[in-house]
Scaffold this motif. Structure first.
Motif, PDB file in Angstrom:
ATOM      1  N   PRO A  46       0.829  -1.216   0.000  1.00  0.00           N
ATOM      2  CA  PRO A  46       0.000   0.000   0.000  1.00  0.00           C
ATOM      3  C   PRO A  46       0.856   1.257   0.000  1.00  0.00           C
ATOM      4  CG  PRO A  46      -0.854  -1.596   1.567  1.00  0.00           C
ATOM      5  CD  PRO A  46       0.469  -2.132   1.082  1.00  0.00           C
ATOM      6  N   HIS A  47       0.416   2.264  -0.740  1.00  0.00           N
ATOM      7  CA  HIS A  47       1.185   3.503  -0.834  1.00  0.00           C
ATOM      8  C   HIS A  47       0.263   4.617  -1.310  1.00  0.00           C
ATOM      9  CE1 HIS A  47       1.435   1.517  -4.824  1.00  0.00           C
ATOM     10  NE2 HIS A  47       1.270   2.758  -5.288  1.00  0.00           N
ATOM     11  N   LEU A  48       0.673   5.847  -1.061  1.00  0.00           N
ATOM     12  CA  LEU A  48      -0.092   6.998  -1.543  1.00  0.00           C
ATOM     13  C   LEU A  48       0.774   8.018  -2.275  1.00  0.00           C
ATOM     14  CD1 LEU A  48      -2.594   7.508   1.407  1.00  0.00           C
ATOM     15  CD2 LEU A  48      -3.159   6.853  -0.933  1.00  0.00           C
ATOM     16  N   CYS A  49       1.934   8.367  -1.728  1.00  0.00           N
ATOM     17  CA  CYS A  49       2.717   9.424  -2.383  1.00  0.00           C
ATOM     18  C   CYS A  49       3.679   8.878  -3.425  1.00  0.00           C
ATOM     19  CB  CYS A  49       3.441  10.292  -1.354  1.00  0.00           C
ATOM     20  SG  CYS A  49       4.769   9.460  -0.457  1.00  0.00           S
TER      21      CYS A  49
ATOM     22  N   ILE B 267       9.392  10.634  -2.558  1.00  0.00           N
ATOM     23  CA  ILE B 267       9.654  11.651  -1.531  1.00  0.00           C
ATOM     24  C   ILE B 267       9.449  11.080  -0.123  1.00  0.00           C
ATOM     25  CG2 ILE B 267       9.145  13.628  -2.999  1.00  0.00           C
ATOM     26  CD1 ILE B 267       6.399  13.764  -1.479  1.00  0.00           C
ATOM     27  N   GLY B 268       8.813   9.933  -0.016  1.00  0.00           N
ATOM     28  CA  GLY B 268       8.708   9.256   1.280  1.00  0.00           C
ATOM     29  C   GLY B 268       7.938  10.026   2.328  1.00  0.00           C
ATOM     30  N   SER B 269       6.829  10.647   1.957  1.00  0.00           N
ATOM     31  CA  SER B 269       6.142  11.501   2.939  1.00  0.00           C
ATOM     32  C   SER B 269       4.949  10.831   3.618  1.00  0.00           C
ATOM     33  CB  SER B 269       5.704  12.826   2.300  1.00  0.00           C
ATOM     34  OG  SER B 269       4.668  12.608   1.390  1.00  0.00           O
ATOM     35  N   CYS B 270       4.197   9.973   2.928  1.00  0.00           N
ATOM     36  CA  CYS B 270       2.933   9.488   3.525  1.00  0.00           C
ATOM     37  C   CYS B 270       3.151   8.378   4.545  1.00  0.00           C
ATOM     38  CB  CYS B 270       1.959   9.048   2.441  1.00  0.00           C
ATOM     39  SG  CYS B 270       2.335   7.436   1.694  1.00  0.00           S
ATOM     40  N   LYS B 271       4.201   7.605   4.380  1.00  0.00           N
ATOM     41  CA  LYS B 271       4.574   6.497   5.282  1.00  0.00           C
ATOM     42  C   LYS B 271       3.628   5.302   5.220  1.00  0.00           C
ATOM     43  CE  LYS B 271       7.984   9.004   6.747  1.00  0.00           C
ATOM     44  NZ  LYS B 271       9.076   9.086   5.769  1.00  0.00           N
ATOM     45  N   VAL B 272       2.642   5.352   4.338  1.00  0.00           N
ATOM     46  CA  VAL B 272       1.720   4.214   4.213  1.00  0.00           C
ATOM     47  C   VAL B 272       2.460   2.974   3.710  1.00  0.00           C
ATOM     48  CG1 VAL B 272      -0.310   3.384   2.917  1.00  0.00           C
ATOM     49  CG2 VAL B 272      -0.322   5.663   3.938  1.00  0.00           C
TER      50      VAL B 272
ATOM     51  N   VAL C 199      10.958   1.254   7.820  1.00  0.00           N
ATOM     52  CA  VAL C 199      11.476   2.106   6.740  1.00  0.00           C
ATOM     53  C   VAL C 199      10.400   2.265   5.672  1.00  0.00           C
ATOM     54  CG1 VAL C 199      13.883   1.393   7.078  1.00  0.00           C
ATOM     55  CG2 VAL C 199      12.452   0.160   5.440  1.00  0.00           C
ATOM     56  N   ALA C 200      10.495   3.365   4.935  1.00  0.00           N
ATOM     57  CA  ALA C 200       9.579   3.573   3.801  1.00  0.00           C
ATOM     58  C   ALA C 200      10.081   2.744   2.624  1.00  0.00           C
ATOM     59  CB  ALA C 200       9.523   5.052   3.441  1.00  0.00           C
ATOM     60  N   SER C 201       9.254   1.829   2.141  1.00  0.00           N
ATOM     61  CA  SER C 201       9.707   0.943   1.059  1.00  0.00           C
ATOM     62  C   SER C 201       9.905   1.694  -0.248  1.00  0.00           C
ATOM     63  CB  SER C 201       8.714  -0.202   0.866  1.00  0.00           C
ATOM     64  OG  SER C 201       7.447   0.293   0.507  1.00  0.00           O
TER      65      SER C 201
HETATM   66 FE1  FES Z   1       4.322   7.495   0.669  1.00  0.00          FE
HETATM   67 FE2  FES Z   1       6.229   5.601   0.515  1.00  0.00          FE
HETATM   68  S1  FES Z   1       4.402   5.777  -0.654  1.00  0.00           S
HETATM   69  S2  FES Z   1       6.101   7.203   1.942  1.00  0.00           S
END
Ligand code: FES
Ligand code: SF4
Length: 239
Positions: A39-42, A50-55, A65-67
């Motif tokens: 799962p991811h959003l940004c 950019i690794g901001s949403c952390k989803v 860690v942010a994948s």
């Molecule tokens: Fe948003 Fe990785 S998809 S931090």
């Protein structure tokens, strides 16, 4: 003549499954290439992360860690589908819902919205937190483009698309804390005197219903939109 000797690709383990990768790929890129959904959003495949949403967070030897930003390395042991990470992703998604205007039945993006689709995927049954819904300006000043900042999840995809694809730099993120918001780079700070055009990639990349072309309502009927029919995990072509 003997066949060229191709060494086997290096792999890491994702929930026990070997995932091949090429040097320079992130965990997310390698997982997507192998057809495994995190799962991811940004994250978007066309742009640097950019690794901001952390989803998309995963665990590696006890570390979160942010994948989407973590480079793949041989022999990493990565956990993604654990009850703890599922819970964390639910909470992050619930937080986004209460911080904005995400009343799906009233939104044109319903059925094509990544936030809604991730919530369905995570089996989110409620929003858990108290709704805060801070006031954010709607900008309907442009003849063809609509911006409802109360739906913006600050993924910066429009910022990246405007800069890197459209060559315009129309959008930026500004402010602090609950007042962080999407800014428009124009003399008035509104869309009507910005460089944005409805044909820009930035106008079509928004994962939620914040930035959209006008007069597009119900072009695709409810029930026939991408995530009406399939869980987002079954649509590897999406971002
Ligand atoms: Fe948003 Fe990785 S998809 S931090
Ligand atoms: Fe992301 Fe859409 Fe907000 Fe732009 S308007 S930052 S694409 S959610």
């Amino acid at each position: 003549m003997s066949a060229p000797n191709h060494p086997a690709p290096e792999t890491f383990l994702l929930d026990g499954r070997p995932i091949p990768f090429t040097p320079g790929q992130t965990l997310m890129q390698a997982a997507q290439a192998a057809g495994v959904y995190i799962p991811h959003l940004c994250h978007h495949a066309d742009f640097d992360p950019i690794g901001s949403c952390k989803v998309c967070s995963v665990r590696i030897q006890g570390r979160t860690v942010a994948s989407c930003t973590m480079p793949a390395r041989a022999d990493l042991v990565v956990e993604s589908e654990t009850p703890e990470l599922h819970h964390d992703r639910q909470r992050l998604t619930q937080m986004l819902f209460v911080e904005g205007n995400h009343h799906c039945p009233f939104c044109e993006k319903s059925g094509a919205c990544h936030l809604q689709a991730v919530a369905y995927h995570l089996d989110m049954q409620d929003t858990h937190f108290v709704h805060t819904a801070p006031h954010h300006e709607v900008d309907a000043t442009h003849p063809d483009v609509w911006l409802d900042r109360s739906r913006c999840i600050l993924c910066e995809l429009c910022v990246r698309a405007s800069r890197e694809v459209d060559g315009k730099d129309v959008f930026a993120i500004g402010g602090r804390g609950a007042h962080t918001t999407l800014l428009v780079n124009s003399p008035s700070g509104q869309l009507h005197d910005s460089d944005v055009a409805v044909t820009d990639r930035a106008v079509h990349i928004c994962p939620v219903g914040a930035l959209m072309p006008k007069r597009q309502g119900f072009v695709i009927p409810i029930g026939q939109r991408p995530y009406d029919a399939a869980d987002i995990a079954q649509r590897p072509e999406d971002s």
